[in-house]
Design a protein around this motif. Sequence first.
Motif, PDB file in Angstrom:
ATOM      1  N   LYS A  14       0.809  -1.220   0.000  1.00 47.54           N
ATOM      2  CA  LYS A  14       0.000   0.000   0.000  1.00 47.54           C
ATOM      3  C   LYS A  14       0.844   1.273   0.000  1.00 47.54           C
ATOM      4  O   LYS A  14       0.319   2.368  -0.173  1.00 47.54           O
ATOM      5  N   LEU A  15       2.136   1.121   0.182  1.00 44.01           N
ATOM      6  CA  LEU A  15       3.033   2.242   0.424  1.00 44.01           C
ATOM      7  C   LEU A  15       3.015   3.302  -0.673  1.00 44.01           C
ATOM      8  O   LEU A  15       2.779   4.486  -0.410  1.00 44.01           O
ATOM      9  N   GLN A  16       3.272   2.925  -1.903  1.00 43.62           N
ATOM     10  CA  GLN A  16       3.428   3.899  -2.986  1.00 43.62           C
ATOM     11  C   GLN A  16       2.161   4.708  -3.243  1.00 43.62           C
ATOM     12  O   GLN A  16       2.234   5.911  -3.509  1.00 43.62           O
ATOM     13  N   GLU A  17       1.021   4.074  -3.136  1.00 43.39           N
ATOM     14  CA  GLU A  17      -0.245   4.766  -3.390  1.00 43.39           C
ATOM     15  C   GLU A  17      -0.517   5.854  -2.348  1.00 43.39           C
ATOM     16  O   GLU A  17      -1.026   6.928  -2.668  1.00 43.39           O
ATOM     17  N   VAL A  18      -0.176   5.598  -1.107  1.00 45.04           N
ATOM     18  CA  VAL A  18      -0.526   6.491  -0.003  1.00 45.04           C
ATOM     19  C   VAL A  18       0.575   7.513   0.298  1.00 45.04           C
ATOM     20  O   VAL A  18       0.311   8.571   0.878  1.00 45.04           O
ATOM     21  N   ARG A  19       1.807   7.244  -0.126  1.00 46.56           N
ATOM     22  CA  ARG A  19       2.953   8.101   0.227  1.00 46.56           C
ATOM     23  C   ARG A  19       2.724   9.590  -0.037  1.00 46.56           C
ATOM     24  O   ARG A  19       3.038  10.417   0.834  1.00 46.56           O
ATOM     25  N   ARG A  21       0.026  11.456   0.112  1.00 50.04           N
ATOM     26  CA  ARG A  21      -0.862  12.007   1.145  1.00 50.04           C
ATOM     27  C   ARG A  21      -0.163  12.041   2.505  1.00 50.04           C
ATOM     28  O   ARG A  21      -0.334  12.987   3.282  1.00 50.04           O
ATOM     29  N   HIS A  22       0.621  11.012   2.788  1.00 52.54           N
ATOM     30  CA  HIS A  22       1.398  10.959   4.029  1.00 52.54           C
ATOM     31  C   HIS A  22       2.388  12.120   4.077  1.00 52.54           C
ATOM     32  O   HIS A  22       2.498  12.818   5.089  1.00 52.54           O
ATOM     33  N   ARG A  23       3.102  12.350   3.008  1.00 55.96           N
ATOM     34  CA  ARG A  23       4.101  13.424   2.987  1.00 55.96           C
ATOM     35  C   ARG A  23       3.444  14.803   3.080  1.00 55.96           C
ATOM     36  O   ARG A  23       3.984  15.706   3.722  1.00 55.96           O
ATOM     37  N   GLU A  24       2.291  14.970   2.493  1.00 48.18           N
ATOM     38  CA  GLU A  24       1.555  16.229   2.627  1.00 48.18           C
ATOM     39  C   GLU A  24       1.148  16.447   4.088  1.00 48.18           C
ATOM     40  O   GLU A  24       1.285  17.545   4.634  1.00 48.18           O
ATOM     41  N   PHE A  25       0.665  15.402   4.730  1.00 48.63           N
ATOM     42  CA  PHE A  25       0.278  15.454   6.137  1.00 48.63           C
ATOM     43  C   PHE A  25       1.471  15.873   7.003  1.00 48.63           C
ATOM     44  O   PHE A  25       1.373  16.791   7.818  1.00 48.63           O
ATOM     45  N   LEU A  26       2.606  15.209   6.838  1.00 49.69           N
ATOM     46  CA  LEU A  26       3.796  15.541   7.628  1.00 49.69           C
ATOM     47  C   LEU A  26       4.321  16.932   7.292  1.00 49.69           C
ATOM     48  O   LEU A  26       4.809  17.637   8.179  1.00 49.69           O
ATOM     49  N   GLY A  27       4.218  17.325   6.035  1.00 49.87           N
ATOM     50  CA  GLY A  27       4.668  18.660   5.637  1.00 49.87           C
ATOM     51  C   GLY A  27       3.914  19.761   6.364  1.00 49.87           C
ATOM     52  O   GLY A  27       4.507  20.752   6.811  1.00 49.87           O
ATOM     53  N   LYS A  28       2.617  19.583   6.508  1.00 50.69           N
ATOM     54  CA  LYS A  28       1.812  20.571   7.243  1.00 50.69           C
ATOM     55  C   LYS A  28       2.225  20.624   8.709  1.00 50.69           C
ATOM     56  O   LYS A  28       2.313  21.699   9.300  1.00 50.69           O
ATOM     57  N   LEU A  29       2.477  19.464   9.305  1.00 51.63           N
ATOM     58  CA  LEU A  29       2.924  19.432  10.699  1.00 51.63           C
ATOM     59  C   LEU A  29       4.313  20.073  10.840  1.00 51.63           C
ATOM     60  O   LEU A  29       4.578  20.749  11.837  1.00 51.63           O
ATOM     61  N   ALA A  30       5.174  19.878   9.867  1.00 53.41           N
ATOM     62  CA  ALA A  30       6.500  20.500   9.901  1.00 53.41           C
ATOM     63  C   ALA A  30       6.377  22.025   9.842  1.00 53.41           C
ATOM     64  O   ALA A  30       7.082  22.739  10.562  1.00 53.41           O
ATOM     65  N   GLY A  72      -3.979   1.933   6.209  1.00 52.06           N
ATOM     66  CA  GLY A  72      -3.427   0.599   6.386  1.00 52.06           C
ATOM     67  C   GLY A  72      -2.001   0.379   5.944  1.00 52.06           C
ATOM     68  O   GLY A  72      -1.614  -0.761   5.678  1.00 52.06           O
ATOM     69  N   VAL A  73      -1.184   1.426   5.884  1.00 54.63           N
ATOM     70  CA  VAL A  73       0.225   1.256   5.521  1.00 54.63           C
ATOM     71  C   VAL A  73       1.071   0.874   6.737  1.00 54.63           C
ATOM     72  O   VAL A  73       2.129   0.287   6.599  1.00 54.63           O
ATOM     73  N   VAL A  74       0.596   1.177   7.924  1.00 56.50           N
ATOM     74  CA  VAL A  74       1.363   0.916   9.146  1.00 56.50           C
ATOM     75  C   VAL A  74       1.134  -0.520   9.612  1.00 56.50           C
ATOM     76  O   VAL A  74       0.043  -0.873  10.058  1.00 56.50           O
ATOM     77  N   ALA A  75       2.189  -1.337   9.509  1.00 60.95           N
ATOM     78  CA  ALA A  75       2.126  -2.701  10.019  1.00 60.95           C
ATOM     79  C   ALA A  75       2.410  -2.718  11.519  1.00 60.95           C
ATOM     80  O   ALA A  75       1.773  -3.451  12.266  1.00 60.95           O
TER      81      ALA A  75
END
Length: 94
Positions: A14-19, A21-30, A72-75
């Motif tokens: 699932k990693l590549q599809e979600v990456r 959105r994940h990076r956008e989320f972390l970018g806002k927090l940064a 569901g990317v986090v195992a």
Amino acid sequence: MAWYLVEITYVQEKLQEVRPRHREFLGKLAEQGRVAVAGPLGDGTGGLTLYQADDEAHLKETIDQDPYFLEGVVAERSVREFKPVIGAWLPEGS
């Protein structure tokens, strides 16, 4: 405010599809000063993020909104409080 080191292990399928959105989320927090540094491990199996939060409950509220968690990317995920004392990015007098 406290610092927390969060390590996750990826569900690779699932990693590549979600990456993005994940990076956008972390970018806002940064931008808000709540993420000091984040990135994948060299072997591609997971990643580390250094967060700042009021307490562990506040951190959990935040990281539970990460697209990696929601989609569901986090195992596996580990959270440890971190107490930085030396570093160029620390405020004076820390």
